[in-house]
Design a protein around this motif. Structure first.
Motif, PDB file in Angstrom:
ATOM      1  N   GLY A 121      -5.811   0.802   3.059  1.00 58.32           N
ATOM      2  CA  GLY A 121      -4.576   0.101   3.391  1.00 58.32           C
ATOM      3  C   GLY A 121      -4.572  -0.511   4.778  1.00 58.32           C
ATOM      4  O   GLY A 121      -4.132  -1.654   4.962  1.00 58.32           O
ATOM      5  N   THR A 179       0.818  -1.213   0.000  1.00 57.66           N
ATOM      6  CA  THR A 179       0.000   0.000   0.000  1.00 57.66           C
ATOM      7  C   THR A 179       0.856   1.270   0.000  1.00 57.66           C
ATOM      8  O   THR A 179       0.631   2.185  -0.800  1.00 57.66           O
ATOM      9  N   ILE A 189      -4.677   5.339   2.133  1.00 60.00           N
ATOM     10  CA  ILE A 189      -3.860   4.459   2.981  1.00 60.00           C
ATOM     11  C   ILE A 189      -4.606   4.126   4.267  1.00 60.00           C
ATOM     12  O   ILE A 189      -4.606   2.977   4.719  1.00 60.00           O
ATOM     13  N   GLU A 199      -6.885  -3.599   4.948  1.00 58.69           N
ATOM     14  CA  GLU A 199      -6.228  -4.674   4.204  1.00 58.69           C
ATOM     15  C   GLU A 199      -5.113  -5.297   5.037  1.00 58.69           C
ATOM     16  O   GLU A 199      -4.940  -6.520   5.050  1.00 58.69           O
TER      17      GLU A 199
END
Length: 231
Positions: free
Chosen positions: A187, A149, A183, A190
């Protein structure tokens, strides 16, 4: 286990994880999840797991496979921002270039490398502690995911900043704030998912001893050193 068996096991595992990556990429909404102008991904997870089980070189190869699927997906199933991943994408004045390959491949290749060495370093740090492996796996999963990311989004900013801002309808002055938002909102979740799944899947492999040479050798070396120190 002799060298031939080790190589065979390694090749089978590498083929298996490569197939999982390709399968995830091919199934709509599973490997690449559309979120407006960007796509979230789950494909980094088998890269991380494969790297921890097999080693950094194999992890780098799996990351390369991931990059190939990203290149193909960005070319044949594009969004308006796919030019950052594919040099073959073109729409009016917006098009990719050689730098697209940097965004597409470098972060993906480094996913497995970072994940493996974070796991190995953390496990060595914890030593004999039982919780060490679990924590090491979780941190490695998070580190591998965030490597992808952070590198992708920052490379987009530095290599395609002006064009990317134009495409998503933002000014360049506010673009990095947008990137930080991506992000944070994509991100971080994730990475948490990667940490949980890496811990769960790798723990099963460790308990069942379904390991290839790289991790098995590291385990045996660590155990021998512990025995020697106790004696």
């Amino acid at each position: 286990m002799n060298n031939v068996s080790k190589k065979t096991t390694n090749m089978v595992q590498l083929a298996l994880f490569s197939a999982i990556i390709v399968l995830l990429a091919m199934v709509p909404g599973l490997g690449y999840i559309p979120l407006g102008v960007i796509k979230a991904t789950t494909i980094h997870i088998p890269v991380i797991i494969g790297a921890i089980l097999m080693g950094p070189k194999q992890g780098a190869f799996l990351g390369f496979v991931f990059g190939c699927t990203s290149l193909i997906n960005g070319t044949i199933n594009p969004t308006i921002t796919s030019f950052v991943f594919s040099p073959f994408y073109s729409m009016g004045e917006i098009h990719g270039g050689p730098q697209s390959l940097i965004v597409c491949f470098i972060p993906r290749i480094l996913i497995g490398v970072v994940a493996y060495y974070v796991f190995a370093g953390m496990r060595k740090l914890f030593g004999k502690l039982k919780v060490g492996t679990t924590v090491s796996l979780a941190v490695a999963g998070i580190a591998g995911s965030m490597t992808n990311t952070l590198l992708v989004m920052n490379l987009i900013y530095f290599l395609f900043g002006q064009t990317y801002a134009q495409v998503i309808g933002k000014s360049f002055d506010t673009l990095y704030a947008v990137i930080l938002g991506v992000i944070g909102t994509n991100g971080v979740p994730e990475a948490i998912v990667a940490g949980v799944l890496t811990t769960a899947v790798c723990s099963v492999f460790f308990r069942s001893k379904l390991l290839s040479s790289e991790t098995a050798t590291a385990d045996n070396t660590q155990k021998k050193s512990m025995v020697s120190s106790s004696n």
